[in-house]
Motif scaffolding. Structure first.
Motif, PDB file in Angstrom:
ATOM      1  N   GLY A 173       0.786  -1.224   0.000  1.00  0.00           N
ATOM      2  CA  GLY A 173       0.000   0.000   0.000  1.00  0.00           C
ATOM      3  C   GLY A 173       0.813   1.267   0.000  1.00  0.00           C
ATOM      4  N   ASP A 174       2.121   1.161   0.240  1.00  0.00           N
ATOM      5  CA  ASP A 174       2.979   2.351   0.203  1.00  0.00           C
ATOM      6  C   ASP A 174       3.077   2.895  -1.221  1.00  0.00           C
ATOM      7  OD1 ASP A 174       3.544   2.430   2.865  1.00  0.00           O
ATOM      8  OD2 ASP A 174       5.621   1.718   2.700  1.00  0.00           O
ATOM      9  N   ARG A 175       3.229   4.211  -1.303  1.00  0.00           N
ATOM     10  CA  ARG A 175       3.528   4.861  -2.573  1.00  0.00           C
ATOM     11  C   ARG A 175       4.994   5.256  -2.543  1.00  0.00           C
ATOM     12  NH1 ARG A 175      -0.802   9.211  -1.376  1.00  0.00           N
ATOM     13  NH2 ARG A 175       0.035   8.591   0.639  1.00  0.00           N
ATOM     14  N   VAL A 176       5.747   4.717  -3.486  1.00  0.00           N
ATOM     15  CA  VAL A 176       7.200   4.882  -3.490  1.00  0.00           C
ATOM     16  C   VAL A 176       7.623   5.663  -4.726  1.00  0.00           C
ATOM     17  CG1 VAL A 176       9.436   3.711  -3.461  1.00  0.00           C
ATOM     18  CG2 VAL A 176       7.466   2.683  -2.286  1.00  0.00           C
ATOM     19  N   LEU A 177       8.477   6.658  -4.518  1.00  0.00           N
ATOM     20  CA  LEU A 177       9.116   7.386  -5.607  1.00  0.00           C
ATOM     21  C   LEU A 177      10.575   6.973  -5.613  1.00  0.00           C
ATOM     22  CD1 LEU A 177       9.070   9.508  -7.861  1.00  0.00           C
ATOM     23  CD2 LEU A 177       9.506  11.256  -6.108  1.00  0.00           C
ATOM     24  N   ASP A 178      11.037   6.462  -6.752  1.00  0.00           N
ATOM     25  CA  ASP A 178      12.379   5.911  -6.856  1.00  0.00           C
ATOM     26  C   ASP A 178      13.093   6.540  -8.047  1.00  0.00           C
ATOM     27  OD1 ASP A 178      14.449   3.718  -6.378  1.00  0.00           O
ATOM     28  OD2 ASP A 178      13.868   3.278  -8.444  1.00  0.00           O
ATOM     29  N   ALA A 179      14.408   6.624  -7.966  1.00  0.00           N
ATOM     30  CA  ALA A 179      15.197   7.108  -9.105  1.00  0.00           C
ATOM     31  C   ALA A 179      16.494   6.330  -9.178  1.00  0.00           C
ATOM     32  CB  ALA A 179      15.479   8.601  -8.986  1.00  0.00           C
ATOM     33  N   GLY A 180      16.942   6.121 -10.434  1.00  0.00           N
ATOM     34  CA  GLY A 180      18.107   5.294 -10.671  1.00  0.00           C
ATOM     35  C   GLY A 180      17.684   3.840 -10.782  1.00  0.00           C
ATOM     36  N   THR A 181      16.643   3.597 -11.570  1.00  0.00           N
ATOM     37  CA  THR A 181      16.037   2.266 -11.670  1.00  0.00           C
ATOM     38  C   THR A 181      17.056   1.197 -11.985  1.00  0.00           C
ATOM     39  OG1 THR A 181      14.175   3.403 -12.713  1.00  0.00           O
ATOM     40  CG2 THR A 181      14.123   0.995 -12.682  1.00  0.00           C
ATOM     41  N   GLY A 182      17.897   1.460 -13.004  1.00  0.00           N
ATOM     42  CA  GLY A 182      18.869   0.458 -13.408  1.00  0.00           C
ATOM     43  C   GLY A 182      18.187  -0.832 -13.827  1.00  0.00           C
ATOM     44  N   THR A 183      18.655  -1.934 -13.291  1.00  0.00           N
ATOM     45  CA  THR A 183      18.083  -3.240 -13.593  1.00  0.00           C
ATOM     46  C   THR A 183      16.665  -3.376 -13.053  1.00  0.00           C
ATOM     47  OG1 THR A 183      20.288  -4.236 -13.617  1.00  0.00           O
ATOM     48  CG2 THR A 183      18.431  -5.723 -13.251  1.00  0.00           C
ATOM     49  N   GLY A 184      16.363  -2.664 -11.976  1.00  0.00           N
ATOM     50  CA  GLY A 184      15.024  -2.687 -11.410  1.00  0.00           C
ATOM     51  C   GLY A 184      14.831  -3.647 -10.258  1.00  0.00           C
ATOM     52  N   VAL A 185      15.918  -4.117  -9.653  1.00  0.00           N
ATOM     53  CA  VAL A 185      15.786  -5.094  -8.580  1.00  0.00           C
ATOM     54  C   VAL A 185      15.081  -4.497  -7.368  1.00  0.00           C
ATOM     55  CG1 VAL A 185      17.041  -6.605  -6.993  1.00  0.00           C
ATOM     56  CG2 VAL A 185      17.789  -6.406  -9.366  1.00  0.00           C
ATOM     57  N   LEU A 186      15.484  -3.284  -6.926  1.00  0.00           N
ATOM     58  CA  LEU A 186      14.820  -2.672  -5.779  1.00  0.00           C
ATOM     59  C   LEU A 186      13.345  -2.432  -6.077  1.00  0.00           C
ATOM     60  CD1 LEU A 186      14.758  -1.349  -2.990  1.00  0.00           C
ATOM     61  CD2 LEU A 186      15.531   0.778  -4.074  1.00  0.00           C
ATOM     62  N   SER A 187      13.028  -1.887  -7.248  1.00  0.00           N
ATOM     63  CA  SER A 187      11.627  -1.650  -7.605  1.00  0.00           C
ATOM     64  C   SER A 187      10.852  -2.957  -7.638  1.00  0.00           C
ATOM     65  CB  SER A 187      11.541  -0.969  -8.974  1.00  0.00           C
ATOM     66  OG  SER A 187      12.091   0.329  -8.928  1.00  0.00           O
ATOM     67  N   GLY A 188      11.484  -4.011  -8.142  1.00  0.00           N
ATOM     68  CA  GLY A 188      10.821  -5.311  -8.186  1.00  0.00           C
ATOM     69  C   GLY A 188      10.525  -5.857  -6.798  1.00  0.00           C
ATOM     70  N   TYR A 189      11.491  -5.744  -5.895  1.00  0.00           N
ATOM     71  CA  TYR A 189      11.278  -6.170  -4.509  1.00  0.00           C
ATOM     72  C   TYR A 189      10.098  -5.411  -3.897  1.00  0.00           C
ATOM     73  CZ  TYR A 189      15.234  -9.147  -2.980  1.00  0.00           C
ATOM     74  OH  TYR A 189      16.109 -10.182  -2.740  1.00  0.00           O
ATOM     75  N   LEU A 190      10.106  -4.080  -4.050  1.00  0.00           N
ATOM     76  CA  LEU A 190       9.058  -3.265  -3.442  1.00  0.00           C
ATOM     77  C   LEU A 190       7.698  -3.564  -4.063  1.00  0.00           C
ATOM     78  CD1 LEU A 190      11.013   0.112  -3.206  1.00  0.00           C
ATOM     79  CD2 LEU A 190      10.434  -1.434  -1.319  1.00  0.00           C
ATOM     80  N   GLY A 191       7.676  -3.776  -5.378  1.00  0.00           N
ATOM     81  CA  GLY A 191       6.424  -4.129  -6.023  1.00  0.00           C
ATOM     82  C   GLY A 191       5.876  -5.451  -5.520  1.00  0.00           C
ATOM     83  N   ARG A 192       6.742  -6.421  -5.288  1.00  0.00           N
ATOM     84  CA  ARG A 192       6.301  -7.721  -4.792  1.00  0.00           C
ATOM     85  C   ARG A 192       5.873  -7.653  -3.332  1.00  0.00           C
ATOM     86  NH1 ARG A 192       6.990 -11.906  -8.076  1.00  0.00           N
ATOM     87  NH2 ARG A 192       7.061 -13.409  -6.370  1.00  0.00           N
ATOM     88  N   LEU A 193       6.320  -6.616  -2.614  1.00  0.00           N
ATOM     89  CA  LEU A 193       5.802  -6.386  -1.262  1.00  0.00           C
ATOM     90  C   LEU A 193       4.383  -5.838  -1.292  1.00  0.00           C
ATOM     91  CD1 LEU A 193       8.732  -4.723   0.740  1.00  0.00           C
ATOM     92  CD2 LEU A 193       7.764  -6.987   1.094  1.00  0.00           C
ATOM     93  N   GLY A 194       3.962  -5.299  -2.445  1.00  0.00           N
ATOM     94  CA  GLY A 194       2.640  -4.701  -2.564  1.00  0.00           C
ATOM     95  C   GLY A 194       2.658  -3.190  -2.593  1.00  0.00           C
ATOM     96  N   ALA A 195       3.855  -2.598  -2.712  1.00  0.00           N
ATOM     97  CA  ALA A 195       3.954  -1.139  -2.833  1.00  0.00           C
ATOM     98  C   ALA A 195       3.718  -0.734  -4.285  1.00  0.00           C
ATOM     99  CB  ALA A 195       5.330  -0.664  -2.370  1.00  0.00           C
TER     100      ALA A 195
END
Length: 247
Positions: A88-110
């Motif tokens: 349910g969190d809304r996350v603003l991220d920069a420096g996506t790169g490969t996307g591992v951090l974004s993928g982790y957070l997305g799988r948490l439900g953010a």
């Protein structure tokens, strides 16, 4: 569409495939059924068995198509642990790169909005998000986050700001405008000079609970002679800044 990790146990081979996709190896051709599920055992046309496993966070790190050095799982764990990132969190991220951090957070439900300055890297990250089954939660945008801060500050407030960019300090300065009260900032950098700059920026704009950590981890070597820290590999990965909007 969810992806699954296909594992050939005897040879410890791993492949990431989605239901309906084909796997071609020297062990034979395997068509992954549309109704493939965790725990299934599938056979190639040569009779070789692959076990279907549910995708987990570390599999993103191991199998995403890389466009550079992704954030290590241990650093991602610190980001999640220190910020309490959750569904349910809304996350603003920069420096996506490969996307591992974004993928982790997305799988948490953010729900993640992530900026990648290189268009080709951004497209690769989109493909990785599809492979990881989080395209509906992770919006990969090609562009420089610092050029969109004014619009983002007006559009909505975020619960978490995560940065892995050389100009992170410029975004940290806008954290009070971007984040909800109590929202967190997490900045990763491999360089101590950048770590200093981001901490000074966080303190200058009045963020609280500011701390910068060096991430160091050593594996233990266990053998017949005894147990001791491994002498192989590099224990240091980088620096993580954490801060919070307190007003």
């Amino acid at each position: 569409m969810s992806s699954y990790l296909l594992v050939h146990v005897d040879s410890d081979r791993e492949y990431l495939r989605a239901p309906g996709e084909e796997l071609q190896t020297d062990l034979g051709v395997l068509d992954v059924p549309e109704d493939a599920a965790h725990g299934d055992v599938l056979e190639t046309h040569l009779g070789e068995e692959f076990h279907v496993r549910r995708l987990r966070g570390p599999d993103l790190f191991n199998h995403f198509e890389r466009t550079g050095a992704p954030m290590m799982p241990r650093d991602i764990g610190l980001v999640i642990g220190h910020t309490g990132a959750q569904a349910g969190d809304r996350v603003l991220d920069a420096g996506t790169g490969t996307g591992v951090l974004s993928g982790y957070l997305g799988r948490l439900g953010a729900d993640v909005t992530t900026y990648e300055i290189d268009p080709e890297f951004a497209e690769n990250a989109r493909e990785n998000m599809a492979l990881g089954g989080v395209s509906d939660r992770v919006d990969v945008r090609a562009g420089d986050l610092t050029e969109h801060l004014d619009d983002l500050a007006e559009e909505e407030s975020f619960d978490l700001l995560t940065l892995d960019t050389a100009d992170a300090a410029a975004a940290v300065e806008r954290a009070p405008d971007l984040l909800v009260p109590g929202g967190y900032v997490a900045v990763y950098t491999p360089f101590v000079e950048d770590a200093r700059e981001t901490e000074l920026a966080a303190r200058e704009v009045g963020l609280g609970e500011v701390e910068t950590l060096e991430t160091i981890q050593r594996e233990l070597t266990v053998d017949d002679r005894g147990t001791r820290p491994s002498t192989a590999g590099v224990g240091h990965t980088g620096y993580l800044l954490f801060a919070r909007v307190v007003e």
